[in-house]
Design an enzyme around this catalytic site. Structure first.
Site, PDB file in Angstrom:
ATOM      1  N   HIS A  31       0.857  -1.188   0.000  1.00 54.84           N
ATOM      2  CA  HIS A  31       0.000   0.000   0.000  1.00 54.84           C
ATOM      3  C   HIS A  31       0.892   1.237   0.000  1.00 54.84           C
ATOM      4  CE1 HIS A  31       0.332  -0.586   4.568  1.00 54.84           C
ATOM      5  NE2 HIS A  31       0.916   0.567   4.355  1.00 54.84           N
ATOM      6  N   HIS A  87      -1.410   5.004   9.719  1.00 55.90           N
ATOM      7  CA  HIS A  87      -0.255   5.908   9.632  1.00 55.90           C
ATOM      8  C   HIS A  87      -0.566   7.225  10.326  1.00 55.90           C
ATOM      9  CE1 HIS A  87      -0.271   3.086   6.251  1.00 55.90           C
ATOM     10  NE2 HIS A  87       1.043   3.139   6.265  1.00 55.90           N
ATOM     11  N   HIS A 108      10.991   0.190   1.096  1.00 55.81           N
ATOM     12  CA  HIS A 108      10.870   1.646   0.983  1.00 55.81           C
ATOM     13  C   HIS A 108      11.391   2.321   2.239  1.00 55.81           C
ATOM     14  CE1 HIS A 108       7.130   0.851   3.245  1.00 55.81           C
ATOM     15  NE2 HIS A 108       6.744   2.105   3.244  1.00 55.81           N
ATOM     16  N   GLU A 126       7.230  -3.125   7.534  1.00 60.98           N
ATOM     17  CA  GLU A 126       5.797  -3.437   7.374  1.00 60.98           C
ATOM     18  C   GLU A 126       5.560  -4.810   6.751  1.00 60.98           C
ATOM     19  OE1 GLU A 126       4.421   1.214   6.577  1.00 60.98           O
ATOM     20  OE2 GLU A 126       3.883  -0.315   5.122  1.00 60.98           O
TER      21      GLU A 126
END
Lengths: 123, 280
Positions: free
Chosen positions: B12, B61, B193, B240
Site C-alpha cells: 500500500h 499511519h 521503501h 511493514e
C-alpha cells in the site's frame, strides 16, 4: 549523491522510537490537528497564533516557519505527522525527502527509485 | 463452519491511491499503469473467490489513531469503516461495510486465546486499506471487512513470530465461526521503501522478489530474519512486511500460488501474491 548505504542511524535513517515520541508529543499533536480542513484554514490564516495553542518551543515554531523538515524530525516529529504540515503548506513527501538528503526536490524525484541490491545474511 | 478460502499480501502507499484516481480520470502515469494492469488478475481472483468476509491485517499511519492512545494490535468491530482524511480530503469511495456478528466472534476467540487486542467501534481506515482496494474491487464493495491494525509506525513493533502466531490464531477464530461462510485473509504493508533520511527512496527489488517467492514455503526462515536486517536492506519502512506473516500464518500448507506480480513505480516496492486453499 552516494547510493543508499545500510545505516539505520541519522542522518541516513530516522527510526521512530518511544523516546522520540515523548520529545515530540506537542509537535505531533499540532501536526496531526491539521488533518481537519477547518484547522488547516486556521493555521494558514495565522501560523504563529495557531501554533501557540500547542505549547511548542520557540525553536520548533521557527523550524515550522522555515519548513525545516529535517529539524522537525530530529525534534521528535513523526514523518507521518510532519507530512500533514507539509500538505497544508503545499508541499509533500518529496520535499521532506529532498530536505533530509539535502538535494533539490526535482533531483530527488529524478533519482527515485534509488536502486540497491542485497539479501539478509545467510538467506 | 466457516472456511478460509485463501488470501493475498499486497503493498500500500498514498500515491497508489491518488495515482489510481488520476488514472481512472483519464491520465494514468505509465509507471502506475503497470501496477494497475498487474492487479487485474487479483481483481478477477477476488470476484471468483466470492468471499463472504474479508479479514484485512494492515497498519494505520497516524490517520485514525494518534499517540494519545496508539494500540499495538486493534480490531475494528463496526457496521462501517469510513475513510480517514489524511490531510488532502476524502477520495470518492463509499465506506467499507463491517459485520459485527463475525467481528465479535473473532474478537472473543482472539482474546480468549491470548491476543488481547483493543476493540474499536470507530475505526477510520487510511491508505493502508483504501489505496489498493479500488485495484481489486469496485463499489459496491464485494464483502464486509474485518480490519485488524498493527502498529508499524513507532518502535517497538510486534515481532515477526508474533504476527505469524496472530495469523494462526485468526484462522482458528475464523474456523470456529458457526456459519457456512467463505473468508479471505488479506495482509498489507509496503515492500522495500524508506521515506525519511538520506536513504529516502531506496528500492531493493532483489529482496522484494525473494520475499514474494519464499513466503509460500519458507515462512520459518523468513520470520527468523531480524527486523533490523530487513530495515537495513529494504529501508526502515520495509518493516511493514512483517504484517504479511499474519496472512501466511492464517493459511495452511495445502495452498496453491494463484498469482504474483511486482513493480517499483517510485518510492515503494509494489508487490502482490495470491494463494488459494486447495481444500476450500
Amino acid at each position: 549523491m552516494p547510493e543508499p548505504n545500510r545505516s539505520l542511524a541519522p542522518p541516513d535513517s530516522y527510526i521512530y522510537t518511544g523516546p522520540m515520541s515523548t520529545i515530540g508529543r506537542n509537535l505531533n499533536r499540532f501536526a496531526l490537528s491539521l488533518k481537519s480542513p477547518e484547522n488547516r484554514k486556521k493555521f494558514l490564516a495565522g501560523e504563529d497564533a495557531y501554533m501557540r495553542r500547542f505549547a511548542l518551543s520557540e525553536r520548533v515554531m521557527a523550524q515550522v516557519a522555515a519548513r525545516d523538515w529535517t529539524g522537525l524530525i530530529k525534534a521528535g516529529g513523526h514523518l507521518q505527522a510532519i507530512l500533514k504540515i507539509a500538505a497544508t503548506v503545499g508541499q509533500g513527501l518529496w520535499h521532506i525527502g529532498a530536505h533530509n538528503a539535502d538535494v533539490p526536490v526535482e533531483d530527488m524525484i529524478a533519482m527515485c527509485p534509488r536502486r540497491v541490491t542485497g539479501l539478509p545474511e545467510n538467506f | 463452519m466457516a472456511r478460509v478460502i485463501g488470501g493475498f499480501g499486497v503493498s500500500h502507499s498514498p500515491s497508489m491511491g491518488y495515482e489510481y484516481d488520476k488514472g481512472v480520470a483519464g491520465s494514468f502515469d505509465p509507471r502506475w499503469r503497470v501496477w494497475y494492469d498487474g492487479m487485474q488478475p487479483v481483481k478477477k481472483w477476488l470476484a471468483a473467490a466470492k468471499p463472504d468476509h474479508i479479514v484485512i491485517v494492515y497498519n494505520d499511519h497516524l490517520n485514525h489513531f494518534t499517540f494519545e492512545a496508539y494500540p499495538t494490535l486493534a480490531l475494528g468491530v463496526a457496521e462501517e469503516f469510513p475513510q480517514a482524511d489524511e490531510g488532502w480530503g476524502l477520495r470518492p469511495f463509499p465506506s467499507l461495510a463491517g459485520d459485527t456478528e463475525f467481528g465479535w466472534h473473532v474478537a472473543n476467540h482472539l482474546v480468549r486465546h491470548e491476543f488481547d487486542l483493543t476493540i474499536c467501534e470507530d475505526m477510520k481506515l487510511d491508505h493502508g486499506v483504501y489505496s489498493w482496494m479500488p485495484y481489486v474491487a469496485a463499489p459496491p464493495w464485494p464483502a464486509p471487512v474485518l480490519p485488524l491494525a498493527v502498529n508499524m509506525i513507532r518502535h517497538p513493533i510486534p515481532t515477526s513470530q508474533r504476527l505469524r502466531k496472530l495469523g494462526v490464531a485468526l484462522r482458528a477464530a475464523i474456523e470456529s465461526f458457526p456459519r457456512d461462510v467463505r473468508v479471505a485473509v488479506i495482509a498489507t504493508g509496503g515492500m522495500s521503501h524508506q521515506i525519511s533520511g538520506t536513504r529516502f527512496g531506496m528500492a531493493n527489488e532483489e529482496w522484494d522478489r525473494a520475499f514474494l517467492a519464499r513466503i509460500e514455503r519458507d515462512l520459518d526462515r523468513l520470520v527468523e530474519i531480524p527486523q533490523e536486517e530487513i530495515m537495513r536492506i529494504g529501508g526502515t519502512e520495509a518493516s511493514e512486511l512483517a504484517i504479511w506473516f499474519a496472512m501466511r500464518g492464517a493459511l495452511s500448507d495445502n495452498i496453491r500460488r494463484a498469482y504474483d506480480f511486482y513493480t517499483f513505480p517510485q518510492i515503494t516496492g509494489c508487490g502482490v501474491v495470491v494463494f488459494d486453499e486447495k481444500a476450500a
